[in-house]
Motif scaffolding. Structure first.
Motif, PDB file in Angstrom:
ATOM      1  N   MET A  55      -4.689   9.466  -1.865  1.00  0.00           N
ATOM      2  CA  MET A  55      -5.327   8.190  -2.186  1.00  0.00           C
ATOM      3  C   MET A  55      -4.321   7.058  -2.027  1.00  0.00           C
ATOM      4  SD  MET A  55      -7.674   9.182  -5.478  1.00  0.00           S
ATOM      5  CE  MET A  55      -8.796  10.594  -5.410  1.00  0.00           C
ATOM      6  N   GLU A  56      -4.822   5.882  -1.692  1.00  0.00           N
ATOM      7  CA  GLU A  56      -3.976   4.722  -1.438  1.00  0.00           C
ATOM      8  C   GLU A  56      -4.040   3.755  -2.609  1.00  0.00           C
ATOM      9  OE1 GLU A  56      -4.462   1.296   1.671  1.00  0.00           O
ATOM     10  OE2 GLU A  56      -3.584   3.015   2.701  1.00  0.00           O
ATOM     11  N   ILE A  57      -2.875   3.374  -3.089  1.00  0.00           N
ATOM     12  CA  ILE A  57      -2.797   2.422  -4.193  1.00  0.00           C
ATOM     13  C   ILE A  57      -1.966   1.222  -3.754  1.00  0.00           C
ATOM     14  CG2 ILE A  57      -2.991   4.206  -5.967  1.00  0.00           C
ATOM     15  CD1 ILE A  57       0.107   3.869  -6.318  1.00  0.00           C
ATOM     16  N   SER A 105       0.839  -1.197   0.000  1.00  0.00           N
ATOM     17  CA  SER A 105       0.000   0.000   0.000  1.00  0.00           C
ATOM     18  C   SER A 105       0.877   1.251   0.000  1.00  0.00           C
ATOM     19  CB  SER A 105      -0.923   0.002   1.220  1.00  0.00           C
ATOM     20  OG  SER A 105      -1.821  -1.089   1.160  1.00  0.00           O
ATOM     21  N   ILE A 106       0.539   2.205  -0.872  1.00  0.00           N
ATOM     22  CA  ILE A 106       1.320   3.437  -1.014  1.00  0.00           C
ATOM     23  C   ILE A 106       0.368   4.624  -1.019  1.00  0.00           C
ATOM     24  CG2 ILE A 106       2.882   4.735  -2.513  1.00  0.00           C
ATOM     25  CD1 ILE A 106       3.860   2.091  -3.666  1.00  0.00           C
ATOM     26  N   ASN A 107       0.677   5.638  -0.215  1.00  0.00           N
ATOM     27  CA  ASN A 107      -0.048   6.895  -0.271  1.00  0.00           C
ATOM     28  C   ASN A 107       0.494   7.682  -1.464  1.00  0.00           C
ATOM     29  OD1 ASN A 107      -1.630   6.419   2.050  1.00  0.00           O
ATOM     30  ND2 ASN A 107       0.052   7.069   3.363  1.00  0.00           N
ATOM     31  N   LEU A 108      -0.331   7.835  -2.487  1.00  0.00           N
ATOM     32  CA  LEU A 108       0.142   8.271  -3.796  1.00  0.00           C
ATOM     33  C   LEU A 108       0.742   9.677  -3.789  1.00  0.00           C
ATOM     34  CD1 LEU A 108       0.497   7.534  -6.709  1.00  0.00           C
ATOM     35  CD2 LEU A 108      -1.857   8.226  -7.163  1.00  0.00           C
ATOM     36  N   LEU A 109       0.026  10.663  -3.276  1.00  0.00           N
ATOM     37  CA  LEU A 109       0.536  12.039  -3.295  1.00  0.00           C
ATOM     38  C   LEU A 109       1.787  12.184  -2.430  1.00  0.00           C
ATOM     39  CD1 LEU A 109      -2.517  14.498  -3.264  1.00  0.00           C
ATOM     40  CD2 LEU A 109      -0.826  14.119  -5.068  1.00  0.00           C
ATOM     41  N   ALA A 110       1.796  11.544  -1.273  1.00  0.00           N
ATOM     42  CA  ALA A 110       2.977  11.600  -0.402  1.00  0.00           C
ATOM     43  C   ALA A 110       4.181  10.963  -1.089  1.00  0.00           C
ATOM     44  CB  ALA A 110       2.683  10.898   0.923  1.00  0.00           C
TER      45      ALA A 110
END
Length: 299
Positions: A178-180, A146-151
């Motif tokens: 958003m989380e991807i 899981s990755i916090n996209l903007l961060a």
């Protein structure tokens, strides 16, 4: 007599079918491994009229196989040399970083910024070679998390701040966090290559350059989309469908005229491995928008 005739016909058909299967098996073995042993076996089960052709085919196949083996060896040696060179070039780059960190007071801010810019460009070139080798590998060590996209985009931009400063780009982040689910190294490589394309091919003395990252949620498909856009020179309409092709440099536009055709090609290959869809929109003189459409992964 009728029963005897039918029995003899059935026996003859059985023998013919069995012999045909033996010939087919021998021929298949001969094609997979055209050595002299399989060639002799095929001759033994085939009609004598075909022996000349079988020997001729075997000779040609063995010749091609020998040339192919030589080319494989040459290619392997070349790949080993390139990979060895990449690891060797990291040593002077590390030394260059050490000097820039410890001797920064001995050089002006402008010189240090230019040196950092050149170092980052060289690291980017080395990274492309390594990722090109990684994409060709049989086994790939992707780790999906899981990755916090903007961060994650902000973190990647900070790691290439000198490149952005040298090019004069201002960074904007738009949208909600958003989380991807993706591979961190692979996604970072995709973002880096898009950044390099935006910064490398800007027009000289162009002001108010902006690199924008915008997250969007598509309610219809349930997919998260990241739009990466700039206000650079853009790509012509006839070149746009081919910007992700290997070696394509196009005929118009600053992006394609100066490009080597490898950066965005590697982006497309890495995106394919990570199940990310790519979309590009642009007009000549109005910048470029590359969209990363992430897969809808259910928990």
């Amino acid at each position: 007599m009728i029963v005897f005739s039918l029995a003899m016909i059935s026996l003859a058909v059985f023998i013919i079918i069995r012999k045909q299967k033996i010939i087919e098996a021998a021929f298949q073995d001969f094609l997979f491994e055209p050595n002299e042993v399989n060639e002799e076996i095929l001759c033994q089960v085939s009609s004598k009229a075909y022996w000349v052709f079988i020997h001729r085919i075997g000779s040609v196949l063995r010749s091609y196989q020998s040339k192919l083996n030589d080319q494989v060896i040459e290619l392997t040696d070349y790949e080993n040399y390139i990979e060895g060179w990449v690891h060797e070039i990291k040593k002077p780059l590390s030394l260059m970083t050490l000097v820039l960190d410890n001797r920064s007071d001995e050089m002006s801010d402008l010189v240090r910024q230019r040196m950092l810019h050149i170092r980052d460009q060289m690291l980017g070139d080395v990274g492309r070679i390594l990722y090109f080798a990684r994409l060709r590998a049989t086994h790939k060590d992707y780790i999906f998390e899981s990755i916090n996209l903007l961060a994650f985009c902000k973190q990647t931009m900070e790691e290439h701040q000198t490149l952005l400063d040298e090019s004069g780009f201002q960074i904007q982040f738009i949208g909600e966090e958003m989380e991807i689910l993706s591979d961190r190294k692979g996604l970072a490589f995709i973002l880096e290559q898009i950044i390099f394309n935006s910064t490398k091919y800007v027009e000289q003395n162009q002001e108010n350059l902006i690199l924008r990252f915008e997250t969007v949620y598509d309610k219809v498909s349930g997919q998260i989309i990241l739009h990466i856009s700039d206000n650079g020179p853009g790509v012509s309409e006839e070149d746009l469908p081919f910007i992700f092709d290997k070696g394509f440099t196009g005929g118009r536009g600053t992006y394609t005229r100066q490009a080597t055709g490898m950066g965005l090609f590697l982006v497309s290959k890495m995106a394919y491995d990570l199940a990310i869809q790519l979309d590009a929109k642009s007009e000549l003189g109005s910048g470029l928008i590359i969209s990363l459409i992430f897969p809808n992964v259910k928990q």
